[in-house]
Design an enzyme around this catalytic site. Structure first.
Site, PDB file in Angstrom:
ATOM      1  N   ASP A 256       0.839  -1.203   0.000  1.00 19.93           N
ATOM      2  CA  ASP A 256       0.000   0.000   0.000  1.00 19.93           C
ATOM      3  C   ASP A 256       0.876   1.256   0.000  1.00 19.93           C
ATOM      4  OD1 ASP A 256      -2.282   1.536   0.166  1.00 19.93           O
ATOM      5  OD2 ASP A 256      -3.081   0.507   1.929  1.00 19.93           O
TER       6      ASP A 256
ATOM      7  N   ASP B 220     -10.969   1.967  -2.771  1.00 28.19           N
ATOM      8  CA  ASP B 220     -11.483   1.680  -1.427  1.00 28.19           C
ATOM      9  C   ASP B 220     -13.000   1.627  -1.431  1.00 28.19           C
ATOM     10  OD1 ASP B 220      -9.164   1.301  -0.059  1.00 28.19           O
ATOM     11  OD2 ASP B 220      -9.003   3.358   0.683  1.00 28.19           O
TER      12      ASP B 220
HETATM   13  C1  GLA Z   1      -5.654   1.950   2.370  1.00 29.26           C
HETATM   14  C2  GLA Z   1      -6.107   0.776   1.520  1.00 29.26           C
HETATM   15  C3  GLA Z   1      -7.096  -0.065   2.276  1.00 29.26           C
HETATM   16  C4  GLA Z   1      -6.518  -0.526   3.576  1.00 29.26           C
HETATM   17  C5  GLA Z   1      -6.030   0.653   4.380  1.00 29.26           C
HETATM   18  C6  GLA Z   1      -5.273   0.217   5.600  1.00 29.26           C
HETATM   19  O1  GLA Z   1      -6.675   2.872   2.528  1.00 29.26           O
HETATM   20  O2  GLA Z   1      -6.628   1.227   0.315  1.00 29.26           O
HETATM   21  O3  GLA Z   1      -7.506  -1.161   1.482  1.00 29.26           O
HETATM   22  O4  GLA Z   1      -5.456  -1.409   3.306  1.00 29.26           O
HETATM   23  O5  GLA Z   1      -5.182   1.501   3.628  1.00 29.26           O
HETATM   24  O6  GLA Z   1      -4.815   1.268   6.342  1.00 29.26           O
END
Ligand code: GLA
Length: 762
Positions: A480, A550
């Site tokens: 990420d 997300d």
């Molecule tokens: C980002 C990702 C999510 C999750 C969060 C964790 O927003 O897109 O899928 O992994 O971080 O903090």
């Protein structure tokens, strides 16, 4: 496929059965772009396509009586200052303060295959007969620098890839203030500019606007990523072009950092496309003997609409950009705990979720954020890549072993480029952040960007994360990256090198990926950036799938996945079924619709299955069974067709057809129910016209329904409603599948959907 040089007329012709690209060496030694489009029959002389006429105010670039003027000439790699007043492809600052250059043709080379651009990501060939490459060398005498423009044409794809390289031989220092990857000029302006733009949770919406006189474009100055706001893709399409027919030229940048992509139409009816690393914050000093390589632009031409363009990108990227063991493999069905627990978990909770996942047929359990350092919320812990023993007393090694003993694979989330100030890493290395001394350090999500332009930083993070992987059983990594760069500045380099920092940062990310991929070739990597802010071709070279957004709401996802599919393969799109009410939109959609959308991606779940009712669990089992049967078709073998756009109305439809056209699966999605509505005619595409197919409707319902409704949405044979019927390809493509919207409305509340399985039977 061929690349030929017609000596007498000084024209290079790159062509295959679909496309032609013509480059002419002009009287001043520079290169002219004569044509790019549908394949032309080869001939010795295309130079008549050059346009030249006396015009008022024209600056002429050759001795009298010549009339060559850069202002009215379509060029391959234009510079500023010698009569062309449009945006240039590159700018070279010299020691005397001048930016005037004259790169003249010196040589060319035609090579079989395609050169690697490593450490930069790029498309590749497996066999050198798959493509041919033209490298044209131009030379600027005053600075003693070579400029090498590289063009690759693929044999079986309407694709040309481009990049450029500066090789500095002279003794004076030069500074590249702008070094884009490609400039392409078109012979008219009758186009719409299409691009994919949005923001967090609404990434890659399809936008189209008529080209207007002047400059219009998109960019990222985010530093860490290509961004959620604009994707490094644009296309020129004719106003009448649709998904099914008409001309379109796609341009996609194989890079994950700052980019500029723009169209400039001149008042003389020319359109110039520029694409490359954004010149803002970029300046690259070259000393004697040094080179600068620009990233690749992948150009696709289609005269059969947007679907054809996308199918070319999909197949090329799936087979000649993605790499490694997972390239040709359908992806494991996973369950990710993020929306199930957020930071609030311990080993027992995790094992409990994993156990239920195993029971329904999930294959991979992914532990998301929160397992390391003091990471109990997003204020702390980033940078400390060792397990939090309070939450997971047996460590990641213990947990991964227990998960594997259950019969699941284990995956782990990391965010390697970041640090919280509340971390051991920051306390030990406060100077490792990207920021300017004595100035405020902007923060985002309470975190700061580590200076990946510095090798020692990458080395340190590499050591930490590789140790965790080595000690555990890890089959998947979600990498990420959750913030954009601010105050771009490296404390590890000199003032004159600061213009290199943002590009070097991305090279640092690619370097770490390369090290991890080489050491752990079996791991499936999924890239992620606050959802879908790093969905680009650069990433796909390293990680063959990307978390799309997300936003896991099924209705929103139809838009996000539809837009993403414009360029990126279905198998690259991370897509999960999550809980309702949806955590981003607080909307309820049926379990069936959530899966019907997520099937067109990598497919997985992001919720605690223990909280579902028994009948929902049965439905989940059916969904997983379905995906296991169809994932090879959807993710690997099939061609994807967009049928109805969510950006144009209340419905979305798409389908995947196998290469041999014997199998297909189609999804239809209605946003809001419509009262007393018309019937739907869902016209399919890509099938064999004369083949007989059997069409089966999915019969997954959230609520009990009467058997007649279960049986049919529309079609009757005699007076009997059926859930399976037969029809020829022509009927399915030209007459369509009739669907009774009244029944569809009753299938669930709003946001209902249908899935059709289509199999050739004769
Ligand atoms: C980002 C990702 C999510 C999750 C969060 C964790 O927003 O897109 O899928 O992994 O971080 O903090």
């Amino acid at each position: 496929m061929a690349i030929v040089f017609h000596e007498a007329s000084k024209v290079f012709h790159l062509y295959n059965q679909d496309i032609s690209y013509l480059i002419r060496i002009m009287e001043n030694g520079q290169l002219e772009n004569l044509y790019y489009g549908k394949a032309l029959r080869d001939r010795d002389d295309f130079s008549y396509m050059h346009e030249e006429a006396m015009r008022s105010q024209m600056s002429i670039n050759v001795p009298e009586p010549g009339l060559l003027s850069m202002q009215y000439t379509r060029q391959e790699y234009p510079s500023y200052g010698t009569g062309d007043y449009r945006s240039p492809a590159f700018t070279v600052l010299q020691e005397n303060g001048s930016r005037i250059v004259n790169y003249e043709y010196t040589a060319y080379e035609i090579l079989k295959g395609k050169k690697s651009l490593e450490p930069l990501p790029a498309t590749y060939v497996e066999d050198e007969e798959e493509a041919a490459t033209l490298e044209v060398t131009l030379h600027d005498q005053v600075t003693d620098t070579d400029l090498i423009l590289s063009y690759t044409i693929y044999e079986h794809y309407p694709v040309i890839t481009r990049n450029s390289r500066f090789v500095h031989k002279g003794s004076e220092k030069i500074v590249l203030e702008r070094a884009l990857s490609a400039s392409v000029e078109f012979i008219d302006t009758d186009y719409e500019l299409m691009h994919l733009s949005g923001a967090w949770s609404r990434e890659r919406y399809v936008k189209s606007q008529k080209l207007e006189t002047g400059i219009q474009g998109i960019q990222s100055l985010n530093g860490t990523c290509s961004g959620a706001e604009f994707n490094p893709f644009l296309a020129l399409k004719r106003p009448h072009t649709t998904e099914y027919q008409g001309e379109v030229y796609g341009f996609n940048f194989v890079y994950s950092g700052n980019f500029l992509a723009q169209a400039e139409t001149s008042t003389f009816g020319m359109t110039r496309i520029l694409m490359g690393i954004h010149p803002e914050c970029f300046s690259w000093e070259l000393k004697q003997g040094e080179t600068f390589q620009t990233p690749e632009v992948v150009m696709v031409y289609s005269d059969q609409g947007l679907n054809k363009m996308s199918q070319v990108y999909h197949r090329l990227y799936r087979t000649r950009l993605m790499r490694g063991r997972w390239r040709d493999q359908a992806r494991p069905i996973l369950l990710n705990n993020w929306e199930a627990t957020y930071f609030d978990f311990d080993e027992e909770k995790i094992l409990n979720i994993a156990k239920k996942a195993k029971e329904v047929g999930v294959e991979l359990f992914v532990l998301d954020d929160g397992w390391f350092g003091a990471r109990n919320d997003d204020h702390r812990g980033l940078g400390d890549w060792y397990v939090n023993l309070d939450k997971l007393p047996d460590g990641i090694s213990g947990l991964s072993r227990k998960i594997e003993e259950m019969g699941l694979k284990f995956g782990l989330w990391v965010e390697l480029e970041m640090a919280n100030k509340d971390s051991d890493l920051y306390r030990a290395h406060p100077d490792w952040l990207i920021s300017v001394p004595d100035r405020f350090e902007s923060h985002a999500r309470h975190q700061y960007v580590l200076d990946f332009s510095r090798k020692e930083v990458v080395d340190h993070i590499h050591e930490m994360v590789a140790k965790v992987i080595r000690e555990s059983s890890i089959s998947y990594i979600k990498w990420d990256m959750n913030r954009y760069m601010t105050e771009p500045y490296s404390k590890g380099t000199s003032a004159s090198e600061q213009g290199k920092v943002m590009h070097k940062y991305i090279l640092g990310v690619y370097d770490l990926y390369t090290r991890l991929i080489n050491e752990f070739p079996d791991i499936l990597f999924e890239s992620c950036a606050s959802g879908g802010a790093r969905f680009d071709a650069g990433m796909l070279y390293f990680a063959p799938q990307t978390w799309t957004s997300d936003d896991t709401d099924a209705n929103e996802r139809t838009k996000i996945q539809y837009g993403t599919s414009m360029v990126y393969p279905i198998v690259s799109m991370g897509s999960h079924v999550s809980a309702v009410p949806n955590h981003q939109l607080h909307r309820e959609t049926s379990l069936a619709t959530r899966a019907n959308v997520a099937y067109f991606g990598t497919f997985g779940y992001e919720l605690d299955l223990n909280l579902l009712a028994d009948k929902e669990i049965e439905q989940v089992k059916e969904q997983i069974k379905f995906m296991k049967e169809y994932r090879e078709l959807i993710q690997i073998d099939g061609d994807f067709y967009r049928l109805k756009s969510p950006f144009e109305g209340n419905e979305t439809a798409w389908m995947v057809v196998s290469q041999d056209k014997k199998n297909a699966v189609a999804g239809y999605y209605q946003s809001l129910n419509q009262v007393n509505g018309t019937w739907i005619r869902l016209k399919l595409d890509g099938l064999c016209p004369d083949a007989l197919y059997e069409i089966t409707y999915d019969t997954t319902f959230d609520t009990p329904v009467d058997p007649e409704m279960m049986a049919v949405y529309g079609v009757k044979i005699g007076s009997d409603p059926v859930k399976t019927y037969q029809a020829y390809g022509t009927e399915l493509m030209y007459a369509g599948i009739p669907i009774n919207r009244d029944l569809l409305n009753r299938k669930s509340m709003d946001f209902s959907s249908l899935l059709f399985m289509i199999t050739q039977v004769g």
